[in-house]
Scaffold this motif. Structure first.
Motif, PDB file in Angstrom:
ATOM      1  N   ASP A  21      77.465  44.687  -3.988  1.00 32.90           N
ATOM      2  CA  ASP A  21      78.243  44.601  -5.282  1.00 32.90           C
ATOM      3  C   ASP A  21      77.395  44.271  -6.342  1.00 32.90           C
ATOM      4  O   ASP A  21      77.555  44.966  -7.357  1.00 32.90           O
ATOM      5  CB  ASP A  21      79.416  43.304  -5.268  1.00 32.90           C
ATOM      6  CG  ASP A  21      80.350  43.492  -4.381  1.00 32.90           C
ATOM      7  OD1 ASP A  21      80.783  44.491  -3.918  1.00 32.90           O
ATOM      8  OD2 ASP A  21      80.807  42.493  -3.639  1.00 32.90           O
ATOM      9  N   ASP A  22      76.278  43.551  -6.222  1.00 34.43           N
ATOM     10  CA  ASP A  22      75.358  43.140  -7.151  1.00 34.43           C
ATOM     11  C   ASP A  22      74.000  42.529  -6.499  1.00 34.43           C
ATOM     12  O   ASP A  22      73.963  42.720  -5.400  1.00 34.43           O
ATOM     13  CB  ASP A  22      76.005  42.115  -8.233  1.00 34.43           C
ATOM     14  CG  ASP A  22      76.398  41.089  -7.487  1.00 34.43           C
ATOM     15  OD1 ASP A  22      76.059  40.628  -6.483  1.00 34.43           O
ATOM     16  OD2 ASP A  22      77.529  40.338  -8.186  1.00 34.43           O
ATOM     17  N   ASP A  23      73.245  42.360  -7.546  1.00 36.98           N
ATOM     18  CA  ASP A  23      71.917  41.776  -7.026  1.00 36.98           C
ATOM     19  C   ASP A  23      72.034  40.629  -6.047  1.00 36.98           C
ATOM     20  O   ASP A  23      71.429  40.454  -4.959  1.00 36.98           O
ATOM     21  CB  ASP A  23      71.112  41.314  -8.134  1.00 36.98           C
ATOM     22  CG  ASP A  23      70.219  42.800  -8.686  1.00 36.98           C
ATOM     23  OD1 ASP A  23      70.573  43.801  -8.134  1.00 36.98           O
ATOM     24  OD2 ASP A  23      69.639  42.627  -9.625  1.00 36.98           O
ATOM     25  N   LYS A  24      72.853  39.495  -6.354  1.00 38.38           N
ATOM     26  CA  LYS A  24      73.340  38.295  -5.375  1.00 38.38           C
ATOM     27  C   LYS A  24      73.732  38.816  -4.174  1.00 38.38           C
ATOM     28  O   LYS A  24      73.325  38.207  -3.219  1.00 38.38           O
ATOM     29  CB  LYS A  24      74.286  37.666  -6.345  1.00 38.38           C
ATOM     30  CG  LYS A  24      74.615  36.292  -5.518  1.00 38.38           C
ATOM     31  CD  LYS A  24      75.336  35.447  -6.576  1.00 38.38           C
ATOM     32  CE  LYS A  24      75.756  34.109  -5.629  1.00 38.38           C
ATOM     33  NZ  LYS A  24      76.794  33.347  -6.408  1.00 38.38           N
ATOM     34  N   HIS A  25      74.585  39.657  -4.123  1.00 35.87           N
ATOM     35  CA  HIS A  25      75.375  40.297  -2.990  1.00 35.87           C
ATOM     36  C   HIS A  25      74.046  40.818  -2.089  1.00 35.87           C
ATOM     37  O   HIS A  25      73.918  40.521  -0.752  1.00 35.87           O
ATOM     38  CB  HIS A  25      76.437  41.203  -3.182  1.00 35.87           C
ATOM     39  CG  HIS A  25      77.155  41.570  -1.963  1.00 35.87           C
ATOM     40  ND1 HIS A  25      77.595  42.944  -1.920  1.00 35.87           N
ATOM     41  CD2 HIS A  25      77.137  40.954  -0.662  1.00 35.87           C
ATOM     42  CE1 HIS A  25      78.094  42.913  -0.544  1.00 35.87           C
ATOM     43  NE2 HIS A  25      77.940  41.720   0.047  1.00 35.87           N
ATOM     44  N   LYS A  26      73.124  41.654  -2.713  1.00 37.45           N
ATOM     45  CA  LYS A  26      72.259  42.532  -1.856  1.00 37.45           C
ATOM     46  C   LYS A  26      71.313  41.214  -1.174  1.00 37.45           C
ATOM     47  O   LYS A  26      70.864  41.499  -0.207  1.00 37.45           O
ATOM     48  CB  LYS A  26      71.616  43.268  -2.921  1.00 37.45           C
ATOM     49  CG  LYS A  26      70.543  44.213  -2.156  1.00 37.45           C
ATOM     50  CD  LYS A  26      69.698  45.419  -3.114  1.00 37.45           C
ATOM     51  CE  LYS A  26      69.080  46.119  -2.228  1.00 37.45           C
ATOM     52  NZ  LYS A  26      68.274  47.392  -3.367  1.00 37.45           N
ATOM     53  N   TYR A  56      65.284  39.808  -5.948  1.00 37.12           N
ATOM     54  CA  TYR A  56      66.499  40.026  -6.404  1.00 37.12           C
ATOM     55  C   TYR A  56      67.477  38.824  -6.890  1.00 37.12           C
ATOM     56  O   TYR A  56      68.094  39.108  -7.995  1.00 37.12           O
ATOM     57  CB  TYR A  56      67.587  40.595  -5.101  1.00 37.12           C
ATOM     58  CG  TYR A  56      67.114  42.185  -5.097  1.00 37.12           C
ATOM     59  CD1 TYR A  56      67.280  43.267  -5.962  1.00 37.12           C
ATOM     60  CD2 TYR A  56      66.423  42.526  -3.966  1.00 37.12           C
ATOM     61  CE1 TYR A  56      66.946  44.619  -5.846  1.00 37.12           C
ATOM     62  CE2 TYR A  56      66.137  43.841  -3.436  1.00 37.12           C
ATOM     63  CZ  TYR A  56      66.432  44.702  -4.471  1.00 37.12           C
ATOM     64  OH  TYR A  56      65.995  46.182  -4.428  1.00 37.12           O
ATOM     65  N   HIS A  57      67.446  37.670  -6.354  1.00 34.41           N
ATOM     66  CA  HIS A  57      68.238  36.603  -6.690  1.00 34.41           C
ATOM     67  C   HIS A  57      67.552  35.224  -5.839  1.00 34.41           C
ATOM     68  O   HIS A  57      68.142  34.954  -4.914  1.00 34.41           O
ATOM     69  CB  HIS A  57      69.757  36.777  -6.327  1.00 34.41           C
ATOM     70  CG  HIS A  57      70.549  35.534  -6.621  1.00 34.41           C
ATOM     71  ND1 HIS A  57      71.100  35.401  -8.213  1.00 34.41           N
ATOM     72  CD2 HIS A  57      71.249  34.640  -6.153  1.00 34.41           C
ATOM     73  CE1 HIS A  57      71.693  34.609  -8.407  1.00 34.41           C
ATOM     74  NE2 HIS A  57      71.865  33.800  -7.268  1.00 34.41           N
TER      75      HIS A  57
END
Length: 494
Positions: A21-26, A56-57
């Motif tokens: 979904d986004d960088d956090k999810h990745k 990423y996060h």
């Protein structure tokens, strides 16, 4: 591209195909993959994946997980930095304090470790693990303070003074070799055979060997100088780490030590592997049998803190007793720090120095009879590592330094050295050339810790041809006792 790079690239490709979904999810998906590699003990791969997830996060958990992976790789400096980062992001993240305490314990910074354990206990007063670690660390701090308070140079007694082998009875049931006046080749062959069959050397003979070895190593210089005759082969081995059956395989491949087949073992004889007692007594036996043709350098694991952490102390206490463990601690402080072969090959466990201008004469003058310090020539000899880029960098281990090809070139030129041989690091092929052939790593523990999949290697030279020749070998089977079987639970590694 390395094997690790290939694995990481494949993981990332799979994640891209699955989508996110986004960088956090990745970052979460990468972390999950990293956790599995950590569980499978592929710590180097886990570190690379945690690093990508952090990019990423960044989270306290990611830094905490990578800190633990660094601890497994003995990269205590990096582990400390990650623990600090985890705590900075989330001061309530308890594992961050655990990680930082463990790293400080490994670096013998016990008061700092105690502060972190105290912080954990304050938050979790009913946590039995936290309470145990706090109390054990507190005992270490108090013991060190007590020993410092009562110690003086003139009243410090050797463990040897408390050993009386004459009162040690040999039971009728004892099936091992008997040691009479001196060690013989037959004794060594029988000792190795009994060790292979998981039999023990009687404590009377074990202490007898240690007492004789102690008296001998006390006479040695800090840097032992070896002259290899023109046509004679000479073998240099790296870390063995308690992998006794792989040590025996070296002798199968390359021949038993003898006056015509001399060896140098370059530190880290013990810890990690769970047959360290068998390994060290085999080496001590050959040193006593062949004092001028079997050589042993001290490694960073021939130290009190490492032995408490990575299993040797626990193994000695399990197979013998605390008195013997204490005696090993004293004996290891007398091992030479390095060797000089034919005035041209410099051999030490770790590497070169944080400062320019160190001469061989400076090394000869080093007071080695102590636990390894955090700074100075002795520390660097035991802990440093080569790096591909020029200059020096802080060590990921937290002690020593990383030194580049320019450092090696200057030092060799200043001291008339052809090249440096060092160990200290696992290599996929068991060896690696660095710095345009002026530095070599040799590592002799194949499939390190039963999970790295690396080959072992040793170096051979002859007195009239100092060019290193490398022999690689695979791991052999051993009894089903896992590595770190005797490690101290205080450190969370067993």
């Amino acid at each position: 591209m390395s094997v690790t790079d290939d694995i990481v690239a494949t993981v990332l490709e799979n994640i891209e195909e699955r989508g996110y979904d986004d960088d956090k999810h990745k970052a979460t998906l990468i972390k999950d993959e990293a956790n599995q590699f950590f569980k499978d003990q592929a710590y180097n791969v886990a570190i690379e994946l945690y690093t990508m997830a952090i990019e990423y996060h960044p989270t306290a958990v990611l830094y905490g997980n990578r800190s633990m992976a660094y601890l497994k790789e003995e990269l205590y400096g990096s582990a400390l930095e990650d623990a600090d980062n985890a705590i900075a992001i989330d001061p309530a993240y308890i594992k961050g304090y655990y990680r930082r305490a463990t790293a400080n314990m490994a670096l013998a910074r016990f008061k700092k470790a105690l502060n972190d354990y105290q912080a954990v206990v304050k938050v979790r007063p009913n946590d039995p693990d936290a309470k145990k670690k706090f109390e054990e660390c507190q005992k270490i701090v108090r013991r060190i303070a007590f020993e410092k308070a009562i110690s003086t140079d003139h009243d410090k007694k050797s463990v040897a003074e408390s050993i009386d082998i004459n009162v040690m009875a040999i039971e009728d049931s004892y099936e091992g070799p008997f040691l009479d006046d001196k060690i013989t080749k037959d004794f060594m062959l029988e000792l190795i055979s009994k060790f292979k069959n998981q039999k023990k050397l009687h404590r009377k003979f074990a202490f007898k060997m240690l007492l004789e070895f102690f008296e001998y190593v006390k006479t040695l210089p800090t840097m032992v100088e070896i002259q290899v005759p023109a046509a004679q082969k000479f073998t240099i081995c790296g870390d063995v780490h308690g992998q006794f059956y792989d040590l025996c395989n070296i002798f199968e491949i390359n021949g038993l030590p003898s006056e015509t087949n001399p060896y140098l073992f370059n530190g880290d004889f013990v810890d990690r592997g769970s047959f360290s007692v068998e390994t060290i007594f085999t080496m001590i036996g050959f040193k006593l049998l062949l004092p001028n043709h079997f050589f042993m350098s001290r490694g960073n694991h021939e130290s009190d803190v490492m032995n408490k952490m990575y299993g040797f102390e626990g193994e000695v206490k399990s197979k013998y007793n605390q008195q013997m463990s204490d005696f090993f601690t004293e004996i290891f402080c007398h091992l030479p720090l390095c060797h000089l072969i034919n005035d041209k090959i410099f051999v030490c466990h770790g590497g070169l120095f944080k400062e320019d201008g160190v001469k061989l004469e400076d090394i000869r003058k080093v007071d080695r009879i102590r636990q390894p310090p955090d700074e100075g020539i002795m520390c660097d000899l035991l802990w440093s590592d080569p790096q591909p880029i020029v200059g020096r960098s802080p060590s990921k281990r937290g002690v020593g330094c990383q030194f580049g090809p320019d450092v090696t070139s200057r030092w060799c030129a200043d001291n008339g050295i052809d090249y440096v041989v060092r160990s200290h690091e696992v290599k996929p092929e068991g060896y690696e050339e660095h710095h345009n052939g002026q530095c070599y790593t040799v590592f002799s523990a194949p499939n390190y810790c039963d999970q790295m999949g690396n080959k072992g290697a040793f170096i051979t030279i002859t007195g009239d041809n100092l060019k290193p020749r490398f022999q690689t070998f695979e791991a052999v089977d051993h009894p089903k006792l896992p590595p770190m079987a005797y490690a101290n639970s205080l450190f969370g590694f067993n």
